[in-house]
Design an enzyme around this catalytic site. Structure first.
Site, PDB file in Angstrom:
ATOM      1  N   GLY A 165       0.835  -1.200   0.000  1.00 14.89           N
ATOM      2  CA  GLY A 165       0.000   0.000   0.000  1.00 14.89           C
ATOM      3  C   GLY A 165       0.867   1.246   0.000  1.00 14.89           C
ATOM      4  O   GLY A 165       2.045   1.209  -0.347  1.00 14.89           O
ATOM      5  N   GLY A 185       2.211   2.994   2.469  1.00 15.26           N
ATOM      6  CA  GLY A 185       3.369   2.927   3.349  1.00 15.26           C
ATOM      7  C   GLY A 185       4.447   1.998   2.832  1.00 15.26           C
ATOM      8  O   GLY A 185       5.633   2.352   2.774  1.00 15.26           O
ATOM      9  N   GLU A 218     -18.466  10.452  -0.690  1.00 14.15           N
ATOM     10  CA  GLU A 218     -18.130  10.485  -2.112  1.00 14.15           C
ATOM     11  C   GLU A 218     -18.987   9.512  -2.914  1.00 14.15           C
ATOM     12  O   GLU A 218     -19.396   9.815  -4.044  1.00 14.15           O
ATOM     13  CB  GLU A 218     -16.640  10.206  -2.288  1.00 14.15           C
ATOM     14  CG  GLU A 218     -15.784  11.365  -1.783  1.00 14.15           C
ATOM     15  CD  GLU A 218     -14.296  11.108  -1.760  1.00 14.15           C
ATOM     16  OE1 GLU A 218     -13.538  12.079  -1.601  1.00 14.15           O
ATOM     17  OE2 GLU A 218     -13.892   9.933  -1.886  1.00 14.15           O
ATOM     18  N   ASP A 246      -1.832   2.040   8.464  1.00 21.34           N
ATOM     19  CA  ASP A 246      -3.072   1.799   9.201  1.00 21.34           C
ATOM     20  C   ASP A 246      -2.939   0.754  10.295  1.00 21.34           C
ATOM     21  O   ASP A 246      -3.628   0.814  11.315  1.00 21.34           O
ATOM     22  CB  ASP A 246      -4.180   1.359   8.233  1.00 21.34           C
ATOM     23  CG  ASP A 246      -4.624   2.472   7.304  1.00 21.34           C
ATOM     24  OD1 ASP A 246      -4.174   3.617   7.498  1.00 21.34           O
ATOM     25  OD2 ASP A 246      -5.428   2.200   6.391  1.00 21.34           O
ATOM     26  N   GLN A 296      -1.614   9.698   4.277  1.00 26.58           N
ATOM     27  CA  GLN A 296      -0.478  10.543   4.623  1.00 26.58           C
ATOM     28  C   GLN A 296       0.386   9.997   5.770  1.00 26.58           C
ATOM     29  O   GLN A 296       1.618   9.982   5.663  1.00 26.58           O
ATOM     30  CB  GLN A 296      -0.934  11.963   4.924  1.00 26.58           C
ATOM     31  CG  GLN A 296      -1.011  12.852   3.696  1.00 26.58           C
ATOM     32  CD  GLN A 296       0.300  12.924   2.937  1.00 26.58           C
ATOM     33  OE1 GLN A 296       1.374  13.079   3.505  1.00 26.58           O
ATOM     34  NE2 GLN A 296       0.218  12.802   1.623  1.00 26.58           N
TER      35      GLN A 296
END
Length: 443
Positions: A21, A23, A178, A308, A326
């Site tokens: 992902g 990271g 969204e 996460d 982030q």
């Protein structure tokens, strides 16, 4: 189980990264010039730009425009190796990981597995709802939405018609907001042209949020504007309500109110994607691994966690950093630097999160953005926020081809009021056959 990875030991320290992902990707990149052997393991052979999954689900983009192969990303990094496999367990005593293709030794292990959908133990919900964590989920949702209308053309029972045309989204974070906005655009501009026989006044989009405001974690102004925009688009908001149960047809709220739908989209929470083998004492609430300021998992010297799945508990962040892109990106970059520093005998740098803000789009010309730059906070809403949102997401996508395809689709959609990826390819999510529904529910 034999060592099937077939990665030659070259005398250098082997850094194994589990998960590609945000990271894991940044960590592998930051180790490009380090004197180590970098091995990335992922159950997919590509990186997914998750912030745009909802556009795949709502026919705005094709899945291959938001993914990029790991091998292509790292084709010029000689110390990088990739293995397509699923990690099943970590054997910390022998410094080995057990995978679907065999055992693999590590010197330093980095767990960057991210998060998975949290159904809070509700097995029925897990079976009946649709999640939004990967491209397969997004394509399945798109297929389901389109197939629902194809089925709706074949029936004249009012209740069953509503169950096919109505959608319930659980979770008022960026994903839920969204999705609701994108579905409302389809309802206004696209579906009435495709399905002329259907009355889209009957298509209801429900967004359920357990708290009093949307976009928790963003400013009150952003939350208020998001609510205003969604109501303007005709989305029905259910604030301060929780879903008590869903059987594939009837949604029951904790207030006793009920809705009917065959399509419930679960965007209400995530939990850390743990791997067996880590001591229970290192696992905190939400299945996140407790790490120190160097992202080292508490209780281990050579195992790290980022993104996460990692919880760096500090006075400023008592629950750990937010489960967003982030923090993962910043932790990945710094950990790569610290690994290189450690090998060179240099001091390590503690992690300090630089909050750059958050954004969410709620359809054409409507978005909210809370940005932090140069120690100042800036709040944008409406068209300007929408342009900022598009620009930042566009430059963040990996690969020139993907950037071009996404930009072309956005421009085409904006001027044509059309979503071109309306294909039913692959599986759909079906809870109860249309002809099997005979019970009544409150609409």
């Amino acid at each position: 189980m034999a060592n099937c990875a077939r990665i030659e030991d070259n005398g250098k320290k082997r850094v194994v990264i589990i998960g590609g992902g945000f990271g894991g990707l940044e960590l592998a990149k930051s180790l490009k010039d380090a004197d180590v052997q970098v091995v990335l393991i992922d159950k997919q052979n590509f990186h997914t730009f998750q912030p745009l999954l909802y556009q795949v689900a709502t026919a705005g983009l094709e899945g291959d425009s938001i993914i990029h192969p790991f091998r292509q990303i790292f084709d010029e990094q000689p110390n990088f190796y990739f293995r397509w496999a699923e990690v099943q367990a970590i054997e910390t005593a022998t410094q080995m990981i057990e995978t679907s293709i065999g055992l693999l030794r590590y010197d330093l292990l980095v767990i960057a597995t991210g998060a998975t959908t949290n159904y809070f133990g509700d097995k029925q919900m897990e079976k009946a709802a649709i999640a939004m964590k990967n491209v397969d989920d997004a394509v399945e949702l798109r297929n389901t939405v389109l197939s629902n209308f194809e089925k709706a053309l074949q029936i004249d029972n009012e209740e069953q018609l509503n169950s096919l045309m109505d959608y319930v989204i659980v979770g008022g974070g960026p994903t839920g907001v969204e999705l609701a906005g994108a579905l409302s655009e389809l309802r206004k501009h696209v579906f009435p042209k495709d399905y002329k026989e259907l009355d889209f006044i009957k298509m209801d989009i429900h967004l359920i949020q357990s708290g009093p405001q949307l976009l928790k974690g963003m400013s009150e102004e952003a939350s208020r504007k998001a609510k205003e925009y969604l109501e303007e688009f005709g989305v029905k908001l259910w604030l301060d309500r929780r879903v008590k149960s869903y059987d594939g047809y009837t949604v029951t709220l904790d207030t006793g109110e009920t809705l009917i739908t065959r399509t419930l989209i679960w965007a209400a929470g995530v939990t850390g994607a743990l791997i067996a083998g880590i001591r229970p004492e290192s696992v905190l609430k939400g299945n996140r691994l407790q790490v120190d300021v160097y992202n080292r998992v508490v209780g281990y010297d050579n195992i790290f966690a980022i993104g996460d799945v990692a919880a760096m508990v500090t006075d400023e962040n008592p629950q750990g950093h937010p489960m967003m892109a982030q923090p993962a990106i910043q932790q990945g970059k710094l950990l790569g630097k610290n690994i290189a520093n450690s090998l060179a005998g240099k001091p390590l740098e503690p992690f300090r999160y630089h909050d750059q803000g958050a954004m969410a789009t709620i359809g054409r010309n409507h978005a909210v953005a809370d940005l932090k730059m140069f120690d100042k906070e800036y709040k944008f809403q409406g068209f300007l926020a929408w342009v900022i949102w598009m620009f930042i997401h566009l430059i963040s996508i990996i690969g020139f081809r993907n950037k071009f395809v996404v930009l072309f689709n956005w421009v085409w959609s904006y001027f044509s009021f059309n979503k071109g990826i309306r294909f039913i390819l692959g599986k759909t999510h079906e809870n109860i056959p249309v002809e099997a529904v005979t019970k009544k529910a409150v609409i």
